[in-house]
Design a protein around this motif. Structure first.
Motif, PDB file in Angstrom:
ATOM      1  N   THR A   2     -32.178 -14.137  48.704  1.00 45.26           N
ATOM      2  CA  THR A   2     -33.275 -13.399  49.463  1.00 45.26           C
ATOM      3  C   THR A   2     -34.268 -12.917  48.341  1.00 45.26           C
ATOM      4  OG1 THR A   2     -31.564 -12.673  50.844  1.00 45.26           O
ATOM      5  CG2 THR A   2     -33.840 -11.665  51.037  1.00 45.26           C
ATOM      6  N   SER A   3     -35.663 -13.101  48.905  1.00 46.62           N
ATOM      7  CA  SER A   3     -36.825 -12.690  48.054  1.00 46.62           C
ATOM      8  C   SER A   3     -37.633 -11.902  49.036  1.00 46.62           C
ATOM      9  CB  SER A   3     -37.474 -13.851  47.592  1.00 46.62           C
ATOM     10  OG  SER A   3     -37.998 -14.835  48.416  1.00 46.62           O
ATOM     11  N   TYR A   4     -38.180 -11.007  48.269  1.00 44.96           N
ATOM     12  CA  TYR A   4     -38.862 -10.020  49.334  1.00 44.96           C
ATOM     13  C   TYR A   4     -40.457 -10.016  49.071  1.00 44.96           C
ATOM     14  CZ  TYR A   4     -40.577  -5.675  51.284  1.00 44.96           C
ATOM     15  OH  TYR A   4     -40.910  -4.668  52.064  1.00 44.96           O
ATOM     16  N   ASN A   5     -41.278 -10.292  49.951  1.00 43.05           N
ATOM     17  CA  ASN A   5     -42.644 -10.362  49.643  1.00 43.05           C
ATOM     18  C   ASN A   5     -43.438  -9.034  50.192  1.00 43.05           C
ATOM     19  OD1 ASN A   5     -45.331 -10.746  49.781  1.00 43.05           O
ATOM     20  ND2 ASN A   5     -45.368 -12.700  50.993  1.00 43.05           N
ATOM     21  N   PRO A   6     -43.907  -8.042  49.277  1.00 39.38           N
ATOM     22  CA  PRO A   6     -44.199  -6.548  49.871  1.00 39.38           C
ATOM     23  C   PRO A   6     -45.570  -6.754  50.349  1.00 39.38           C
ATOM     24  CG  PRO A   6     -44.223  -7.048  47.403  1.00 39.38           C
ATOM     25  CD  PRO A   6     -43.643  -8.371  47.915  1.00 39.38           C
ATOM     26  N   GLU A   7     -46.415  -7.635  50.150  1.00 38.63           N
ATOM     27  CA  GLU A   7     -47.647  -7.778  51.151  1.00 38.63           C
ATOM     28  C   GLU A   7     -47.424  -8.111  52.611  1.00 38.63           C
ATOM     29  OE1 GLU A   7     -47.264  -9.945  48.298  1.00 38.63           O
ATOM     30  OE2 GLU A   7     -48.283  -8.315  47.001  1.00 38.63           O
ATOM     31  N   ASP A  33     -40.828   2.150  64.391  1.00 37.38           N
ATOM     32  CA  ASP A  33     -41.691   2.737  63.485  1.00 37.38           C
ATOM     33  C   ASP A  33     -40.779   3.081  62.185  1.00 37.38           C
ATOM     34  OD1 ASP A  33     -43.813   2.455  65.151  1.00 37.38           O
ATOM     35  OD2 ASP A  33     -43.772   4.302  65.774  1.00 37.38           O
ATOM     36  N   LEU A  34     -39.277   3.783  62.730  1.00 46.47           N
ATOM     37  CA  LEU A  34     -38.529   4.289  61.757  1.00 46.47           C
ATOM     38  C   LEU A  34     -38.054   2.865  60.801  1.00 46.47           C
ATOM     39  CD1 LEU A  34     -36.827   6.488  60.579  1.00 46.47           C
ATOM     40  CD2 LEU A  34     -35.138   5.942  62.063  1.00 46.47           C
ATOM     41  N   GLU A  35     -37.734   1.679  61.530  1.00 47.08           N
ATOM     42  CA  GLU A  35     -37.441   0.591  60.803  1.00 47.08           C
ATOM     43  C   GLU A  35     -38.381   0.053  59.713  1.00 47.08           C
ATOM     44  OE1 GLU A  35     -36.186  -4.114  61.799  1.00 47.08           O
ATOM     45  OE2 GLU A  35     -35.408  -2.479  63.163  1.00 47.08           O
ATOM     46  N   LEU A  36     -39.673   0.106  60.080  1.00 47.80           N
ATOM     47  CA  LEU A  36     -41.002  -0.188  59.255  1.00 47.80           C
ATOM     48  C   LEU A  36     -40.910   0.720  58.141  1.00 47.80           C
ATOM     49  CD1 LEU A  36     -43.595  -1.388  61.871  1.00 47.80           C
ATOM     50  CD2 LEU A  36     -42.151  -2.681  60.266  1.00 47.80           C
ATOM     51  N   GLU A  37     -40.667   2.088  58.580  1.00 48.87           N
ATOM     52  CA  GLU A  37     -40.916   3.198  57.335  1.00 48.87           C
ATOM     53  C   GLU A  37     -39.806   2.788  56.526  1.00 48.87           C
ATOM     54  OE1 GLU A  37     -42.882   5.764  55.745  1.00 48.87           O
ATOM     55  OE2 GLU A  37     -43.452   5.041  57.548  1.00 48.87           O
ATOM     56  N   ALA A  42     -38.081   1.074  51.030  1.00 47.79           N
ATOM     57  CA  ALA A  42     -37.267   0.050  49.971  1.00 47.79           C
ATOM     58  C   ALA A  42     -38.345  -0.472  48.976  1.00 47.79           C
ATOM     59  CB  ALA A  42     -36.379  -1.006  50.939  1.00 47.79           C
ATOM     60  N   ASN A  43     -39.403  -0.851  49.823  1.00 48.21           N
ATOM     61  CA  ASN A  43     -40.543  -1.464  48.849  1.00 48.21           C
ATOM     62  C   ASN A  43     -41.002  -0.382  47.872  1.00 48.21           C
ATOM     63  OD1 ASN A  43     -42.596  -3.356  47.753  1.00 48.21           O
ATOM     64  ND2 ASN A  43     -43.872  -2.664  49.207  1.00 48.21           N
ATOM     65  N   ALA A  44     -41.173   0.790  48.240  1.00 50.64           N
ATOM     66  CA  ALA A  44     -41.798   1.916  47.220  1.00 50.64           C
ATOM     67  C   ALA A  44     -40.784   2.197  46.030  1.00 50.64           C
ATOM     68  CB  ALA A  44     -42.066   3.175  47.983  1.00 50.64           C
ATOM     69  N   LEU A  45     -39.300   2.106  46.432  1.00 53.50           N
ATOM     70  CA  LEU A  45     -38.181   2.104  45.636  1.00 53.50           C
ATOM     71  C   LEU A  45     -38.066   1.042  44.554  1.00 53.50           C
ATOM     72  CD1 LEU A  45     -35.440   3.492  48.014  1.00 53.50           C
ATOM     73  CD2 LEU A  45     -36.492   4.953  46.076  1.00 53.50           C
ATOM     74  N   TYR A  46     -38.513   0.046  45.083  1.00 53.86           N
ATOM     75  CA  TYR A  46     -38.475  -1.223  44.281  1.00 53.86           C
ATOM     76  C   TYR A  46     -39.855  -1.257  43.275  1.00 53.86           C
ATOM     77  CZ  TYR A  46     -39.098  -6.017  42.643  1.00 53.86           C
ATOM     78  OH  TYR A  46     -39.193  -7.230  41.971  1.00 53.86           O
ATOM     79  N   ASN A  47     -41.094  -0.972  43.645  1.00 46.87           N
ATOM     80  CA  ASN A  47     -42.117  -0.673  42.877  1.00 46.87           C
ATOM     81  C   ASN A  47     -41.833   0.557  41.793  1.00 46.87           C
ATOM     82  OD1 ASN A  47     -43.230  -2.870  44.144  1.00 46.87           O
ATOM     83  ND2 ASN A  47     -44.527  -1.352  45.611  1.00 46.87           N
ATOM     84  N   GLY A  72     -45.822   6.632  42.123  1.00 46.52           N
ATOM     85  CA  GLY A  72     -44.524   6.062  42.642  1.00 46.52           C
ATOM     86  C   GLY A  72     -43.697   6.857  43.211  1.00 46.52           C
ATOM     87  N   ALA A  73     -43.263   8.074  42.397  1.00 48.49           N
ATOM     88  CA  ALA A  73     -42.292   9.143  43.044  1.00 48.49           C
ATOM     89  C   ALA A  73     -43.025   9.758  44.139  1.00 48.49           C
ATOM     90  CB  ALA A  73     -42.238   9.928  41.860  1.00 48.49           C
ATOM     91  N   ASN A  74     -44.223   9.960  44.247  1.00 45.96           N
ATOM     92  CA  ASN A  74     -44.926  10.496  45.170  1.00 45.96           C
ATOM     93  C   ASN A  74     -44.806   9.824  46.504  1.00 45.96           C
ATOM     94  OD1 ASN A  74     -45.438  13.000  44.128  1.00 45.96           O
ATOM     95  ND2 ASN A  74     -47.540  12.500  43.442  1.00 45.96           N
ATOM     96  N   GLU A  75     -45.117   8.545  46.415  1.00 43.80           N
ATOM     97  CA  GLU A  75     -44.950   7.541  47.235  1.00 43.80           C
ATOM     98  C   GLU A  75     -43.767   7.271  48.094  1.00 43.80           C
ATOM     99  OE1 GLU A  75     -45.921   2.770  48.345  1.00 43.80           O
ATOM    100  OE2 GLU A  75     -46.053   3.560  46.411  1.00 43.80           O
ATOM    101  N   VAL A  76     -42.454   7.430  47.125  1.00 48.51           N
ATOM    102  CA  VAL A  76     -41.346   7.559  47.710  1.00 48.51           C
ATOM    103  C   VAL A  76     -40.952   8.763  48.523  1.00 48.51           C
ATOM    104  CG1 VAL A  76     -38.740   7.647  47.038  1.00 48.51           C
ATOM    105  CG2 VAL A  76     -40.161   5.945  45.812  1.00 48.51           C
ATOM    106  N   VAL A  77     -41.655  10.027  48.133  1.00 45.59           N
ATOM    107  CA  VAL A  77     -41.114  11.147  48.678  1.00 45.59           C
ATOM    108  C   VAL A  77     -42.051  11.211  49.994  1.00 45.59           C
ATOM    109  CG1 VAL A  77     -41.907  13.707  48.472  1.00 45.59           C
ATOM    110  CG2 VAL A  77     -40.602  12.611  46.558  1.00 45.59           C
ATOM    111  N   ASN A  78     -43.168  10.609  50.036  1.00 50.07           N
ATOM    112  CA  ASN A  78     -44.012  10.375  51.063  1.00 50.07           C
ATOM    113  C   ASN A  78     -43.093   9.950  52.220  1.00 50.07           C
ATOM    114  OD1 ASN A  78     -46.017  12.293  50.487  1.00 50.07           O
ATOM    115  ND2 ASN A  78     -47.173  10.518  49.677  1.00 50.07           N
ATOM    116  N   HIS A  79     -42.670   8.673  51.864  1.00 48.32           N
ATOM    117  CA  HIS A  79     -41.801   7.927  52.943  1.00 48.32           C
ATOM    118  C   HIS A  79     -40.494   8.497  53.387  1.00 48.32           C
ATOM    119  CE1 HIS A  79     -43.589   3.995  52.945  1.00 48.32           C
ATOM    120  NE2 HIS A  79     -43.961   4.033  51.441  1.00 48.32           N
ATOM    121  N   LEU A  80     -39.970   9.259  52.244  1.00 47.27           N
ATOM    122  CA  LEU A  80     -38.684  10.104  52.897  1.00 47.27           C
ATOM    123  C   LEU A  80     -38.828  11.214  53.567  1.00 47.27           C
ATOM    124  CD1 LEU A  80     -36.823  10.547  49.251  1.00 47.27           C
ATOM    125  CD2 LEU A  80     -36.028   8.980  51.367  1.00 47.27           C
TER     126      LEU A  80
END
Length: 166
Positions: A2-7, A33-37, A42-47, A72-80
């Protein structure tokens, strides 16, 4: 593989153990909405992981390097935070064993498979018990009917309608 395309936030091919050959669209409403979040998390953690690896392998004294990790850490926190807010509206219960398996890097589908196999085995066992009891009941009814002919009507009710008499 499996490969992930973040765009596009899609999977380019399915996992070998996946029951689906392609990714289905998320459900509508809060659950979608929750599934997309979660996908965004997952994308933010990978980045964040790749940023940390890149920063640790390059020159650490470079100015502004820590800011990328911080962003990047702030992005992860915002997603959480967003996931926690959206989760308040969902009443789906997840078995603790599934969460424990995920924490222990086990596939929750394996737990489901094991439970289905166990249920099928127990079902076969119970069907065997039921068949044995039915067989015993028939033999007992035949013996009672032959030794006590007056009980034959009660032991072998007519097929037209089942009577329950006490």
């Amino acid at each position: 593989m499996t490969s992930y395309n973040p765009e596009s936030q899609t999977l380019s091919s399915h996992a070998p153990d996946s029951p689906r050959s392609s990714q289905s669209p998320p459900p509508s409403g809060v659950q979608g909405d929750l599934e997309l979040e979660l996908l965004g998390l997952a994308n933010a953690l990978y980045n964040l992981g790749t940023t940390v690896i890149n920063d640790s392998t390059k020159d650490r004294d470079r100015p502004g390097g820590a800011k990328l990790v911080g962003l990047g850490a702030n992005e992860v926190v915002n997603h959480l935070m967003s996931i926690d807010n959206k989760a308040q509206d969902i009443r789906t219960m997840i078995p603790f064993q599934v969460l424990s398996d995920i924490d222990n890097a086990r596939n929750p589908m394996q737990l489901t498979k094991e439970r289905l196999e166990r249920a099928a085995t127990e079902n076969q066992f119970m069907n065997g018990k039921i068949a044995a009891i039915d067989s015993y009941r028939k033999l007992l009814n035949e013996a009672l009917a032959s030794n006590f002919p007056e009980t034959a009507n009660y032991l072998h009710p007519s097929q037209d309608g089942i009577k329950m008499e006490l």
